[in-house]
Write an enzyme that holds these catalytic residues in place. Structure first.
Site, short mmCIF file in Angstrom:
data_model
loop_
_atom_site.label_atom_id
_atom_site.label_comp_id
_atom_site.label_asym_id
_atom_site.label_seq_id
_atom_site.Cartn_x
_atom_site.Cartn_y
_atom_site.Cartn_z
N ASP A 19 -25.49 -6.78 -13.92
CA ASP A 19 -25.56 -7.50 -12.65
C ASP A 19 -26.77 -7.03 -11.85
O ASP A 19 -27.45 -7.81 -11.17
CB ASP A 19 -24.28 -7.29 -11.83
CG ASP A 19 -23.93 -8.49 -10.97
OD1 ASP A 19 -24.85 -9.08 -10.38
OD2 ASP A 19 -22.75 -8.84 -10.88
N HIS A 22 -30.24 -8.85 -12.05
CA HIS A 22 -30.63 -9.93 -11.13
C HIS A 22 -31.51 -9.38 -10.01
O HIS A 22 -32.52 -9.96 -9.64
CB HIS A 22 -29.39 -10.57 -10.50
CG HIS A 22 -28.56 -11.39 -11.42
ND1 HIS A 22 -29.02 -12.53 -12.04
CD2 HIS A 22 -27.27 -11.24 -11.83
CE1 HIS A 22 -28.07 -13.06 -12.78
NE2 HIS A 22 -26.99 -12.29 -12.67
N HIS A 199 -14.06 -7.67 -10.28
CA HIS A 199 -15.51 -7.57 -10.09
C HIS A 199 -15.84 -8.21 -8.75
O HIS A 199 -15.61 -9.40 -8.54
CB HIS A 199 -16.22 -8.32 -11.23
CG HIS A 199 -17.71 -8.39 -11.11
ND1 HIS A 199 -18.54 -7.53 -11.78
CD2 HIS A 199 -18.52 -9.24 -10.43
CE1 HIS A 199 -19.80 -7.83 -11.51
NE2 HIS A 199 -19.81 -8.87 -10.69
N HIS A 201 -18.40 -8.98 -5.25
CA HIS A 201 -19.74 -9.08 -4.65
C HIS A 201 -19.60 -8.86 -3.15
O HIS A 201 -18.57 -9.19 -2.55
CB HIS A 201 -20.38 -10.43 -4.97
CG HIS A 201 -21.02 -10.47 -6.32
ND1 HIS A 201 -22.34 -10.16 -6.52
CD2 HIS A 201 -20.50 -10.74 -7.54
CE1 HIS A 201 -22.62 -10.23 -7.82
NE2 HIS A 201 -21.52 -10.59 -8.46
N TYR A 290 -22.40 -19.09 -6.11
CA TYR A 290 -22.61 -18.09 -7.17
C TYR A 290 -23.73 -17.13 -6.77
O TYR A 290 -24.84 -17.54 -6.43
CB TYR A 290 -22.98 -18.84 -8.45
CG TYR A 290 -22.90 -18.07 -9.74
CD1 TYR A 290 -21.74 -17.40 -10.10
CD2 TYR A 290 -23.98 -18.07 -10.63
CE1 TYR A 290 -21.67 -16.73 -11.32
CE2 TYR A 290 -23.91 -17.41 -11.84
CZ TYR A 290 -22.75 -16.74 -12.17
OH TYR A 290 -22.68 -16.08 -13.38
#
Length: 341
Positions: A19, A22, A199, A201, A290
């Site tokens: 991740d 990115h 998971h 964010h 997203y």
């Protein structure tokens, strides 16, 4: 039934080199991966995920090209680890079974097969292939804010039936409130007979809170990244997560001080931008978009002289999901045409 905290254990999964890819525009090189993998091994982090941000096969015009082939990075990490397992992410339709075989040959022993939350059926052959290779297979459901707990449980059951060793729910947009995490984790824990993970964010600055709520709801696997390095505003900050879990007397087996030093001395110098909740990241979480779309949105906004948040609101309104990155330019173009009319 509430579990005695003193007997609780959580398995941590580090995704700094997946991740986090990115956030560094997929620029990891072998020397950086070797240093991170060696440090994570020494800190006793059980699972280390490495791949292009969009998984095996993600290096492309659509998702952004990697500086170094991901299989070489997997091989580099595997050479630094004896106890930690090397994992890869695979999105069916982006990565293939042949990619998975190459990753396995390079030293990966875990694969997390990721699908949109309503499309678990496309994971069947990839999970089966992983099991044939003797790998640990994880069913990874993305964008879990888009449907309710019951539907997520149905999709999780499919992945369990295909042979998944655990189910991971991803708040890919950083959209969920703590109560939404609680409902979804509890529903899947009640439905399946395998472990459940989470998971997060940090687009609404809730990654840590949501991770802890997930544990209270029954999750026994948690994802995180060093310094929170990840798409959008990043992920749950792994070294902070270990500190919080320690305070709660929830075991991880991870060396807290070694992890702190690794984050400060190795991960932080790699960061290309601060992992903060800026306006773009905030709009990801607010609109339910997203997280890996953010850099694509910034590029489209520059190209068409638009506000990134206007593009993000439109993407959220359309319910666009991972794999539709190529549509961001089209959306930006349409917004430009609308403003000119």
């Amino acid at each position: 039934m509430r579990i005695d905290n003193n007997k609780r254990q959580v398995t941590l999964v580090d995704t700094t080199m997946r991740d986090g890819s990115h956030a560094v525009r997929h620029s990891y090189i072998p020397e950086q991966v070797a240093a991170l993998a060696k440090g994570l091994e020494e800190a006793r982090v059980p699972i280390i995920e490495i791949a292009h941000g969009d998984g095996l096969g993600g290096s492309s015009y659509t998702y952004g090209f990697s500086t170094t082939n991901e299989i070489e990075l997997v091989r580099t990490a595997a050479a630094q680890t004896r106890n930690s397992k090397v994992a890869v992410l695979l999105l069916p339709g982006v990565g293939t079974i042949e990619d998975l075989k190459r990753a396995h040959d390079a030293g990966a022993s875990v694969v997390r097969v990721a699908t949109h939350v309503t499309e678990a059926d496309v994971s069947a052959q990839h999970i089966a292939a992983a099991k044939e290779l003797g790998m640990m297979a994880v069913g990874f459901l993305m964008m879990t804010h888009m449907v309710g707990p019951e539907r997520i449980a149905e999709e999780a059951l499919k992945m369990e039936g295909y042979g998944a060793d655990y189910i991971n729910l991803a708040d890919s947009a950083g959209y969920l409130m703590p109560e939404g995490v609680k409902e979804r984790i509890e529903a899947v824990v009640a439905a399946v007979n395998i472990p459940v993970g989470f998971h997060a964010h940090n687009n609404l600055a809730l990654a840590m809170a949501n991770s802890m709520v997930a544990v209270e709801a029954g999750a026994t696997y948690l994802d995180g990244t060093l310094r929170g390095l990840g798409a959008g505003a990043g992920n749950t900050q792994l070294e902070v997560l270990v500190g919080v879990l320690n305070r709660r007397e929830i075991g991880t087996g991870v060396d807290f001080y070694r992890l702190m030093d690794l984050a400060q001395d190795v991960a932080e110098p790699l960061m290309q931008r601060p992992q903060i909740v800026d306006s773009g990241s905030l709009m990801l979480g607010y609109a339910g978009v997203y997280s890996s779309f953010l850099l694509h949105v910034y590029n489209a906004a520059d190209k068409f002289a638009l506000e990134p948040r206007d593009i993000l609101v439109e993407l959220g309104r359309r319910g666009m999901v991972g794999g539709q990155e190529d549509m961001i330019i089209d959306v930006a173009y349409q917004l430009t045409k609308q403003s000119a009319d």
